[in-house]
Design an enzyme around this catalytic site. Sequence first.
Site, PDB file in Angstrom:
ATOM      1  N   HIS A 104       0.830  -1.207   0.000  1.00  0.00           N
ATOM      2  CA  HIS A 104       0.000   0.000   0.000  1.00  0.00           C
ATOM      3  C   HIS A 104       0.859   1.250   0.000  1.00  0.00           C
ATOM      4  O   HIS A 104       0.450   2.304  -0.474  1.00  0.00           O
ATOM      5  CB  HIS A 104      -0.891   0.046   1.246  1.00  0.00           C
ATOM      6  CG  HIS A 104      -1.702  -1.186   1.460  1.00  0.00           C
ATOM      7  ND1 HIS A 104      -2.629  -1.622   0.544  1.00  0.00           N
ATOM      8  CD2 HIS A 104      -1.719  -2.083   2.470  1.00  0.00           C
ATOM      9  CE1 HIS A 104      -3.186  -2.739   0.986  1.00  0.00           C
ATOM     10  NE2 HIS A 104      -2.644  -3.048   2.144  1.00  0.00           N
ATOM     11  N   HIS A 129       5.376   7.086   6.313  1.00  0.00           N
ATOM     12  CA  HIS A 129       5.147   6.476   4.996  1.00  0.00           C
ATOM     13  C   HIS A 129       4.674   7.559   4.040  1.00  0.00           C
ATOM     14  O   HIS A 129       4.491   8.721   4.436  1.00  0.00           O
ATOM     15  CB  HIS A 129       4.110   5.349   5.136  1.00  0.00           C
ATOM     16  CG  HIS A 129       2.806   5.837   5.672  1.00  0.00           C
ATOM     17  ND1 HIS A 129       2.491   5.798   7.005  1.00  0.00           N
ATOM     18  CD2 HIS A 129       1.750   6.441   5.054  1.00  0.00           C
ATOM     19  CE1 HIS A 129       1.297   6.328   7.178  1.00  0.00           C
ATOM     20  NE2 HIS A 129       0.826   6.738   6.015  1.00  0.00           N
ATOM     21  N   HIS A 131       2.240   8.978   0.619  1.00  0.00           N
ATOM     22  CA  HIS A 131       1.099   8.897  -0.303  1.00  0.00           C
ATOM     23  C   HIS A 131       1.442   9.778  -1.492  1.00  0.00           C
ATOM     24  O   HIS A 131       1.962  10.887  -1.329  1.00  0.00           O
ATOM     25  CB  HIS A 131      -0.186   9.409   0.344  1.00  0.00           C
ATOM     26  CG  HIS A 131      -0.621   8.624   1.533  1.00  0.00           C
ATOM     27  ND1 HIS A 131      -1.427   7.513   1.442  1.00  0.00           N
ATOM     28  CD2 HIS A 131      -0.347   8.781   2.852  1.00  0.00           C
ATOM     29  CE1 HIS A 131      -1.638   7.026   2.661  1.00  0.00           C
ATOM     30  NE2 HIS A 131      -0.994   7.778   3.533  1.00  0.00           N
ATOM     31  N   GLU A 135      -2.933  13.337   0.444  1.00  0.00           N
ATOM     32  CA  GLU A 135      -4.315  13.014   0.804  1.00  0.00           C
ATOM     33  C   GLU A 135      -5.111  14.261   1.198  1.00  0.00           C
ATOM     34  O   GLU A 135      -6.110  14.585   0.565  1.00  0.00           O
ATOM     35  CB  GLU A 135      -4.320  11.984   1.941  1.00  0.00           C
ATOM     36  CG  GLU A 135      -3.670  10.669   1.516  1.00  0.00           C
ATOM     37  CD  GLU A 135      -4.191   9.475   2.283  1.00  0.00           C
ATOM     38  OE1 GLU A 135      -3.966   9.427   3.509  1.00  0.00           O
ATOM     39  OE2 GLU A 135      -4.819   8.598   1.662  1.00  0.00           O
ATOM     40  N   HIS A 148       3.379  10.928   6.062  1.00  0.00           N
ATOM     41  CA  HIS A 148       2.607  10.828   7.297  1.00  0.00           C
ATOM     42  C   HIS A 148       3.502  10.260   8.382  1.00  0.00           C
ATOM     43  O   HIS A 148       4.011   9.140   8.260  1.00  0.00           O
ATOM     44  CB  HIS A 148       1.397   9.900   7.103  1.00  0.00           C
ATOM     45  CG  HIS A 148       0.274  10.537   6.338  1.00  0.00           C
ATOM     46  ND1 HIS A 148      -0.759   9.812   5.795  1.00  0.00           N
ATOM     47  CD2 HIS A 148       0.028  11.842   6.061  1.00  0.00           C
ATOM     48  CE1 HIS A 148      -1.607  10.663   5.197  1.00  0.00           C
ATOM     49  NE2 HIS A 148      -1.146  11.891   5.334  1.00  0.00           N
ATOM     50  N   THR A 215      -6.194   7.082   7.573  1.00  0.00           N
ATOM     51  CA  THR A 215      -6.748   7.186   6.218  1.00  0.00           C
ATOM     52  C   THR A 215      -6.747   5.849   5.486  1.00  0.00           C
ATOM     53  O   THR A 215      -7.055   5.792   4.299  1.00  0.00           O
ATOM     54  CB  THR A 215      -5.969   8.214   5.378  1.00  0.00           C
ATOM     55  OG1 THR A 215      -4.627   7.744   5.211  1.00  0.00           O
ATOM     56  CG2 THR A 215      -5.982   9.575   6.029  1.00  0.00           C
ATOM     57  N   THR A 216      -6.364   4.787   6.185  1.00  0.00           N
ATOM     58  CA  THR A 216      -6.432   3.433   5.620  1.00  0.00           C
ATOM     59  C   THR A 216      -7.143   2.540   6.634  1.00  0.00           C
ATOM     60  O   THR A 216      -7.172   2.862   7.830  1.00  0.00           O
ATOM     61  CB  THR A 216      -5.026   2.867   5.350  1.00  0.00           C
ATOM     62  OG1 THR A 216      -4.276   2.890   6.559  1.00  0.00           O
ATOM     63  CG2 THR A 216      -4.305   3.659   4.272  1.00  0.00           C
TER      64      THR A 216
HETATM   65 ZN   LIG Z   1      -0.917   7.725   5.579  1.00  0.00          ZN
END
Ligand SMILES: [Zn+2]
Length: 266
Positions: A104, A129, A131, A135, A148, A215-216
């Site tokens: 992911h 991590h 994105h 986001e 994040h 957010t996951t």
């Molecule tokens: Zn994140």
Amino acid sequence: MKPIYTSLFVVFTLLLACKETTKPGSEQSEHQVTTIESHGEKHWSYSGETGPEHWEEIEKGSECGGKFQSPINVVNYDEDSKLQPLKISYSDSTHIHDVVNNGHTIQYNFDSGDYITLHNKKYELKQFHFHEPAEHLIDGIRYPMVLHLVHINDAGQYAVLAVMAKEGKSSEAFDFLESHLPIQVGETKIVDIAFDMNLNLPVTKSYFTYTGSLTTPPCSEGVEWFIFKEPITVSLEQVIALRKLMPLNNYRDEQPHNGRSVKVSN
Ligand SMILES: [Zn+2]
């Protein structure tokens, strides 16, 4: 690669990613903490039948259908002069333990040592991590990438710092981080090298803050978000190096505010 081999490869890598989610053992609490934002019990994804619109149905028991979710479009914020500067205690001697490609995102897991202080409580930095693209939107603008930084306190409460990245001068910190790449889906590489997380923060530390969720999946709510107003810069090559290793567009769309207010610090 012929199509059949490609499919087998995909199935194999998914199996590897799945195996990791069920890893039992003594490190369970740490595992839970460091990977909770990126792992679910099923194979949620960022597109198609397992994409974000289906997380609520495929992730039973998650809070993905909740009312106070993240990310959001950061608009209509109020200045709050009472908001204190963030108390960030990142040391240049804290080690990155490992880097993992969980299918992911690319995630760097930390040994203990780095933390922030909120409400007189210590929130330890567990992992960060990426994105790509970002986001949260800021006034409707989506940055090309976000980091994040996931923190957790003794009571299991989360605080996440979001550092937006825009395209520009290359980042020396990213050069170091990316020297451990590429990394295949399901793979973990031990890093065990000291890293100064301050190098990934913007110079000016003013921020937007509100309460939302991971957010996951499991999209747990009650997460305190701190989104820095100022972005850092990374080069296009540095963005591409990460993009190649992550699912395309690994971001969740904006969620309704549902009456939540966003504050902005000086
Ligand atoms: Zn994140």
